[in-house]
Structures are given as C-alpha cells and as structure tokens.
Design a protein around this motif. Structure first.
Motif, PDB file in Angstrom:
ATOM      1  N   GLU A 128      -3.781   6.772  21.652  1.00 19.71           N
ATOM      2  CA  GLU A 128      -2.971   7.677  21.471  1.00 19.71           C
ATOM      3  C   GLU A 128      -3.285   8.181  19.869  1.00 19.71           C
ATOM      4  O   GLU A 128      -2.299   8.889  19.283  1.00 19.71           O
ATOM      5  CB  GLU A 128      -1.469   7.069  21.558  1.00 19.71           C
ATOM      6  N   HIS A 129      -4.275   7.802  19.175  1.00 20.05           N
ATOM      7  CA  HIS A 129      -4.646   8.029  17.823  1.00 20.05           C
ATOM      8  C   HIS A 129      -3.712   7.662  16.846  1.00 20.05           C
ATOM      9  O   HIS A 129      -3.186   8.431  16.091  1.00 20.05           O
ATOM     10  CB  HIS A 129      -4.957   9.529  17.822  1.00 20.05           C
ATOM     11  N   GLN A 133      -4.852   6.191  11.340  1.00 17.83           N
ATOM     12  CA  GLN A 133      -5.695   6.819  10.486  1.00 17.83           C
ATOM     13  C   GLN A 133      -6.461   6.172   9.379  1.00 17.83           C
ATOM     14  O   GLN A 133      -7.371   5.767   9.648  1.00 17.83           O
ATOM     15  CB  GLN A 133      -4.750   8.085   9.923  1.00 17.83           C
ATOM     16  N   THR A 148       0.191   8.982   9.763  1.00 16.34           N
ATOM     17  CA  THR A 148       0.242   9.525  11.158  1.00 16.34           C
ATOM     18  C   THR A 148       1.616  10.114  11.447  1.00 16.34           C
ATOM     19  O   THR A 148       1.724  11.044  12.652  1.00 16.34           O
ATOM     20  CB  THR A 148       0.165   8.380  12.475  1.00 16.34           C
ATOM     21  N   PRO A 161       2.182   9.448  17.391  1.00 15.01           N
ATOM     22  CA  PRO A 161       1.232   8.879  18.070  1.00 15.01           C
ATOM     23  C   PRO A 161       1.456   7.139  18.093  1.00 15.01           C
ATOM     24  O   PRO A 161       1.260   6.679  19.419  1.00 15.01           O
ATOM     25  CB  PRO A 161      -0.027   8.927  17.421  1.00 15.01           C
TER      26      PRO A 161
END
Length: 496
Positions: free
Chosen positions: A108-109, A112, A151, A155
């Motif tokens: 789901e990314h 970061q 983020t 996500p």
C-alpha cells in the motif's frame, strides 16, 4: 528473597541483564546495546510513536497472553522483568519473510522516508493480534499514538485494512489472526519459566530500583525511604529522565504489587487499584459512565494508556490531567495508605496547590473508588485541544447532572487546564441546582464561571479564549442533554 537480575524473553530466548542503570530506557538498550536500530528515537517523550514496541505477558492465571504496544523511549528496562519484548526485528527474519503487516505496508506504499514506519508496524501488529475485523474508527484509534510527516496516513490506513488479506493469501489466517499465533504452548512456557513471585531489587552506582510483590512490602519500603520516587507507568517520570536529565536516586515500582493491580466492581462502587493500566481501567468505568467515551478515546494514545495508570495520573496531579475532572464530578475518592493505616479522601480535597497534594511522607494511593451512579444520572466530559488525538488539553470540563422533572436536583462541574489545580466550579454549580434545566439557567451558570476560575495564558491558548471555551463547552453539554447535538467532536468530519 529478592533477585537482582532482570529476565525477559526476546525472540524466544531468555535474556538476563545484571548491574543495569535503574532508569536506562528500553530504547537505549535496544539501539545502543542490542544494536536493534529498527526502533527509532523521535521525541523521547512518548508522543511520536517511532519507538513503539510490543510487550507480551501472562495473565494472572498464567495460561493466556496479553500483547500491548508501548513507547520504548520512556519505558525503564527493569519494568520488562517477567515479560516478552517484541520489536520490529522480531517480525521477520529477512526481506523475503515479511510479516503480513509489513507486506501490507509495502503493497500500500505506507512508507516514504521510513523513520516512523517501524513504530506504525508495531502498532498495527498489536491491532492485528487483538482484533481480526477492526472498524475504521478502531484503526484510527490504534494509530493515534503514531505520527507521520510524509504519507498523510491514507496508505497506512489502507495497510491496516489489507493486512489480514495478506495472511489469508498464505492460508495461515487461522494461525496468524486474532492472537492465535501468540498463544503457542512454548511461548507461554517461556514466560512461565521466568521468576514471577520474588521481589526485584537492583543496585547500580549507589542507586536502587525496587519492585515489591505485595502491598505490605511497598508500604514498608516507602516508610523506610519516603523520598523515593514512586514509579507506576512511567509516562510522566520517564520524561524526568529523557527530557530533564534527572538522575533518580531510589525508585520503587508499583507495577508488580498484586493488590494494586486489582480491579473490581461491587454493587455500590468501582474499585480500581492504583497500578491498573488505563487500558484496563477505562472500559470498566465506561460500563457505568458511557458519557465519558469520547474523552477516554482521546485520553492519551494506546501505547501510553497501555503503560499509564489512573493512580499515577492522579498522584502526579498535573492541572491538565484529563482523568481528574471526570473522576471528581463522579464523586471518586482515594484510599491512601501509609504503613498499615488507611484513610479515604474525596478526590476534590486531594489537591491544595500546583503539584501539591494531600499525600503525607511515606503515603501512597492504594486504590480509587467510584460510586455507581444512580439511574438517570448523566455524566459527560469535553476536551478542547489543538488537535484531536493525543494532545494536551487547553480546557477539559466534566459534568454530572441529575434532574427531578424539569428541575436540577444535583449538578457538578469540574475543570482542568484553567487553574493551578483541577477543581470544581462551585459558583457555577450553585447557579444551576434547584433551577429549571433551561437556556436561561445555563446562561447564568456560564457567567458564574468567572467567579470560579481565572484562566491562564500559555502556548496552548490565551486566558480570554479559555474563558470563552469553558462557557461554550457547558452550553454544548446543555444542548447534548436536550438532544440537540447529535454529532460529537470525534464524529464530526470523520470517516467510519
């Protein structure tokens, strides 16, 4: 007999630590000694969640496990004694063997810069093991103690929703979900093999950490050393060490005292031991005071509530402590003990001045007693702060209302954040009792608040804003009791 060695389980192995600084934090040991650098230091005060780990321990019967996320940055190492420590490194041996929570974050990314990611993973891991079908609100609540600046959370929330599907894809859902994987006989046996009955006493460079097992030993220790620091959850005292760099000479830990961990409900009272974690105490209170649900949801974060205690919050006595206004209007009293002598004191009489309370040398809070409310009693509370989750209150107000027909037979209001101590608004109360519960009455009560409090100005709010807010919150309580305010502060603008 006493022990001087700390013993806990890490990755299935028993770890024994001798000659340790009593106030060395779990985070320091993980990063500096064990070289487990996945656990990060962000704020060093339990706010950001980058240091989140999970602790597992046996229940009283020794046949079940409880897993809870805590902040490693303010958890002193000796408090791990008899428990299992689970870090982000514990979840996967390598990149090809990720835990379902970690795989969901990747898919789901949800990461970061990655600094906060291990803490989010551990909070999600605790949720994964305790709730197989969390709602959006439960996901938000579980992540309330973790901050991310990259983020935007979307996500990460998506990962929380899909982490169970990751386990199903491996056909190990029954083994990994709902805590099943955390209850194998060998893990329970590993914890059961650790010493549980002996007191723990550590000496290091002339400083001492003592963890008694019974209330008599605790009372005797405080009688011998009334100046010792009494440690409960450490969510405030931990900051004395990490932020103020104070060196605590002698620490007496209440978290292993059997009597202080008792939580009972009688036909007339809720009895809460002073060392009962908030996570256990608050649901018991909500059974009889459902109007406090919103306050308790916003009361600290899950990792803080898992460590902090009601007794510690009261004894600390900060004027911005969120529990005291609600407990005060509910009529709570404190059972205080010194040696073999007990006395009971209404909470509203406990505070004398800023950080000055009624405890005598060698005396401690044994338990909190809350009377069961009469039918028809309304108890509620409002917290006003700059952000919704895990923020210090600028104003926290609580109310108790009983009506006899259209007239008020009893009314209490208490506030934190306005004065040097949490206290009742006696002039406001007098303007309400015996009067019709009407806008005219409440308007007079709002004006009377100026005789109860002289608000302060600080970084959280100015005195003028506080004076207006405390009136607005009372008006909101009036509209809520009249059925004219369906949305709460929590539900407004939130997705479920």
């Amino acid at each position: 007999m006493t022990r001087s060695s700390i013993r806990f389980v890490l990755d299935g192995e028993t770890v024994t630590v001798d000659n340790v600084d009593p106030t060395r934090t779990v985070l320091q040991v993980l990063r500096e000694d064990a070289r487990r650098t996945g656990t990060k230091e962000g704020c060093a005060e339990g706010d950001c969640g980058a240091c989140t780990v999970v602790l597992a321990e046996l229940d009283r019967n020794g046949d079940d496990l409880s897993l809870r996320a805590v902040n490693a940055c303010i958890q002193f190492l000796p408090t791990l004694d008899g428990k299992e420590l689970i870090t982000v490194e514990s979840l996967a041996k390598n990149a090809d063997d990720l835990h379902p929570v970690q795989r969901a974050m990747v898919r789901e990314h949800g990461s970061q810069c990655g600094f906060c990611t291990p803490g989010f993973v551990m909070s999600l891991f605790a949720l994964y093991k305790s709730n197989p079908e969390p709602s959006r609100q439960q996901i938000d609540d579980a992540l309330a103690g973790n901050l991310c600046r990259c983020t935007g959370y979307r996500p990460i929330i998506a990962a929380a929703k899909t982490m169970y599907a990751e386990a199903r894809q491996e056909k190990d859902w029954l083994q990994q979900a709902a805590g099943a994987a955390d209850k194998p006989a060998d893990r329970i046996a590993a914890l059961a093999s650790l010493p549980r009955d002996e007191p723990l006493e550590i000496e290091h460079d002339g400083r001492c950490f003592f963890a008694p097992r019974d209330i008599g030993s605790l009372a005797a220790a405080l009688a011998d050393d009334p100046n010792a620091t009494v440690l409960a959850g450490g969510t405030d005292i931990g900051l004395w060490v990490t932020k103020q760099h104070r060196e605590l000479q002698n620490v007496i830990y209440t978290g292993r005292v059997t009597e202080l961990l008792e939580l009972n409900t009688t036909p007339t009272h809720i009895e809460i031991g002073a060392a009962v974690p908030l996570t256990d105490a608050l649901p018991q209170i909500l059974e009889h005071f459902p109007g406090l649900e919103e306050l308790f949801r916003r009361y600290a974060s899950p990792p803080i509530r898992n460590a902090a205690t009601l007794g510690g919050n009261i004894a600390n006595g900060s004027p911005i402590g969120d529990s005291m206004p609600a407990l005060m209007v509910a009529g709570a009293s404190l059972v205080l003990r010194r040696g073999d002598t007990e006395r009971e004191l209404p909470l509203e009489n406990f505070y004398h001045d800023y950080m000055v309370n009624d405890l005598q040398p060698g005396e401690f809070i044994e338990r909190i007693r809350m009377p069961i409310p009469a039918a028809g009693t309304v108890v509620s509370s409002h917290k006003w702060s700059k952000r919704l989750d895990q923020d210090i209150s600028a104003v926290c107000s609580a109310y108790r209302l009983q009506l006899d027909g259209e007239h008020v037979s009893d009314f209490r209001m208490a506030c934190g954040g306005l004065a040097a101590i949490v206290k009742r608004a006696t002039h406001c109360e007098a303007a309400v009792v015996g009067k019709p519960w009407s806008m005219e009455t409440v308007t007079r009560a709002c004006a009377a608040l100026a005789d109860d409090f002289t608000p302060i100005s600080d970084m959280r709010a100015s005195a003028d804003i506080r004076a207006q807010v405390v009136q607005n919150l009372l008006l909101r309580f009036f509209h809520e009791t009249c059925g004219e305010a369906d949305e709460t502060v929590y539900t407004y603008g939130r997705q479920h």
